[in-house]
Design a protein around this motif. Structure first.
Motif, PDB file in Angstrom:
ATOM      1  N   LEU A 129       0.832  -1.205   0.000  1.00  0.00           N
ATOM      2  CA  LEU A 129       0.000   0.000   0.000  1.00  0.00           C
ATOM      3  C   LEU A 129       0.869   1.258   0.000  1.00  0.00           C
ATOM      4  CD1 LEU A 129      -2.713  -1.069   2.603  1.00  0.00           C
ATOM      5  CD2 LEU A 129      -3.047  -0.821   0.140  1.00  0.00           C
ATOM      6  N   ALA A 130       1.911   1.257   0.824  1.00  0.00           N
ATOM      7  CA  ALA A 130       2.791   2.424   0.896  1.00  0.00           C
ATOM      8  C   ALA A 130       3.471   2.676  -0.441  1.00  0.00           C
ATOM      9  CB  ALA A 130       3.839   2.217   1.994  1.00  0.00           C
ATOM     10  N   ASP A 131       3.913   1.617  -1.100  1.00  0.00           N
ATOM     11  CA  ASP A 131       4.605   1.772  -2.384  1.00  0.00           C
ATOM     12  C   ASP A 131       3.692   2.387  -3.441  1.00  0.00           C
ATOM     13  OD1 ASP A 131       6.881   0.677  -1.300  1.00  0.00           O
ATOM     14  OD2 ASP A 131       6.500  -1.343  -2.074  1.00  0.00           O
ATOM     15  N   ILE A 152       1.630  -0.448  13.444  1.00  0.00           N
ATOM     16  CA  ILE A 152       1.470   0.953  13.073  1.00  0.00           C
ATOM     17  C   ILE A 152       2.789   1.707  13.207  1.00  0.00           C
ATOM     18  CG2 ILE A 152       0.401   3.119  13.821  1.00  0.00           C
ATOM     19  CD1 ILE A 152      -2.129   1.514  14.429  1.00  0.00           C
ATOM     20  N   GLY A 153       3.559   1.370  14.225  1.00  0.00           N
ATOM     21  CA  GLY A 153       4.819   2.070  14.456  1.00  0.00           C
ATOM     22  C   GLY A 153       5.868   1.819  13.399  1.00  0.00           C
ATOM     23  N   ARG A 154       5.787   0.668  12.739  1.00  0.00           N
ATOM     24  CA  ARG A 154       6.824   0.353  11.756  1.00  0.00           C
ATOM     25  C   ARG A 154       6.364   0.488  10.304  1.00  0.00           C
ATOM     26  NH1 ARG A 154       5.593  -4.927  14.046  1.00  0.00           N
ATOM     27  NH2 ARG A 154       4.542  -6.252  12.495  1.00  0.00           N
ATOM     28  N   THR A 155       5.090   0.806  10.077  1.00  0.00           N
ATOM     29  CA  THR A 155       4.609   0.862   8.703  1.00  0.00           C
ATOM     30  C   THR A 155       4.879   2.217   8.062  1.00  0.00           C
ATOM     31  OG1 THR A 155       2.714   0.450   7.260  1.00  0.00           O
ATOM     32  CG2 THR A 155       2.293   1.692   9.281  1.00  0.00           C
ATOM     33  N   ARG A 156       5.009   2.189   6.733  1.00  0.00           N
ATOM     34  CA  ARG A 156       5.125   3.419   5.954  1.00  0.00           C
ATOM     35  C   ARG A 156       3.787   3.820   5.348  1.00  0.00           C
ATOM     36  NH1 ARG A 156       7.366   2.481   1.457  1.00  0.00           N
ATOM     37  NH2 ARG A 156       7.419   0.207   1.586  1.00  0.00           N
ATOM     38  N   ALA A 157       2.801   2.944   5.473  1.00  0.00           N
ATOM     39  CA  ALA A 157       1.509   3.205   4.826  1.00  0.00           C
ATOM     40  C   ALA A 157       0.745   4.301   5.556  1.00  0.00           C
ATOM     41  CB  ALA A 157       0.679   1.920   4.802  1.00  0.00           C
ATOM     42  N   ARG A 158      -0.013   5.070   4.802  1.00  0.00           N
ATOM     43  CA  ARG A 158      -0.928   6.046   5.401  1.00  0.00           C
ATOM     44  C   ARG A 158      -2.095   5.306   6.039  1.00  0.00           C
ATOM     45  NH1 ARG A 158      -3.216   9.881   1.449  1.00  0.00           N
ATOM     46  NH2 ARG A 158      -3.071   8.183  -0.050  1.00  0.00           N
ATOM     47  N   LEU A 159      -2.571   5.814   7.174  1.00  0.00           N
ATOM     48  CA  LEU A 159      -3.628   5.155   7.927  1.00  0.00           C
ATOM     49  C   LEU A 159      -4.859   6.037   8.025  1.00  0.00           C
ATOM     50  CD1 LEU A 159      -1.534   3.751  10.911  1.00  0.00           C
ATOM     51  CD2 LEU A 159      -2.085   2.600   8.760  1.00  0.00           C
TER      52      LEU A 159
END
Length: 240
Positions: A129-131, A152-159
């Motif tokens: 998703l982030a890519d 959540i702390g390690r993801t690059r994706a928007r939430l």
């Protein structure tokens, strides 16, 4: 000027059209009667209440991973609709890109339905998703957020946190999951949505009173414009 005259974007609703798009045989819930809401019906609601744009969310009820009903509504919506799809955790990057090309901005992460463990290691999905600059629309309830914090702390994706985090109203404002959410968002990060056509509502709901309630909760017209127009236009690109 009242809320009925102000520009607004509905940021969460569902389309159910079992006549044109039959429900899956394995669906755990089949919306019927007043729960059914077709794209044609919602376009009439939009015209009546001055809603130029809306974000459609693929429902788990009825359709599961079948996004065709929502995608058809987007395709026929003349630029007024964008969507949030429902996909399995192992969805391919190619399939996500295909959905994005059809107007889908993100996918649902329904923790309240599948549980924290089902998504706690969903890094591949979140990275894909982030890519693609797509977001994860996370629905959890009560204090489930605490179990998601490592991901959540390690993801690059928007939430996008769905349904205001679904706190336990009886537990008050100090419950840990709700406090963690409140520390993150202000008007610039909040959105308004109707949740039309009000699936499983225990009593009758109507669109107009919900708008009036939003005006009561946000009496400052500048805050209303931020939450109901400027923020969703910025996040979702409506009108671009």
């Amino acid at each position: 000027m009242s809320i009925f005259d102000e520009p607004k974007i509905d940021c969460h609703l569902h389309i159910f059209d079992p006549h044109r798009f039959p429900y899956r045989e394995d669906t755990p819930y089949r919306p019927t009667g007043q729960e059914i809401g077709t794209a044609i019906q919602f376009r009439a609601v939009m015209q009546a209440y001055g809603v130029p744009y809306a974000l459609l969310v693929g429902p788990n009820s009825g359709y599961g991973f079948d996004n065709r009903c929502m995608l058809d509504a987007i395709a026929q919506g003349e630029g007024r609709f964008k969507g949030v799809g429902v996909v399995p955790n192992d969805v391919s990057a190619a399939r996500l890109a295909e959905l994005k090309a059809q107007g889908v901005l993100g996918v649902t992460v329904n923790v309240s339905l599948a549980g924290v463990d089902h998504f706690s290691q969903a890094d591949t999905l979140f990275n894909r998703l982030a890519d693609l600059d797509m977001f994860a629309q996370v629905q959890y309830e009560k204090d489930q957020l605490l179990g998601l914090l490592p991901l959540i702390g390690r993801t690059r994706a928007r939430l996008l946190i769905d349904h205001s985090g679904r706190p336990d109203a009886a537990a008050g404002l100090n419950q840990p999951g709700f406090q963690a959410l409140l520390d993150t968002f202000g008007p610039e990060g909040c959105l308004w949505a109707s949740d039309w056509p009000f699936l499983k509502a225990p009593e009758r709901l109507d669109y107009g009173p919900l708008l009036r309630l939003a005006q009561d909760l946000m009496p400052d017209p500048r805050v209303r414009r931020q939450v109901m127009w400027e923020t969703p236009r910025r996040l979702f690109g409506f009108g671009d």
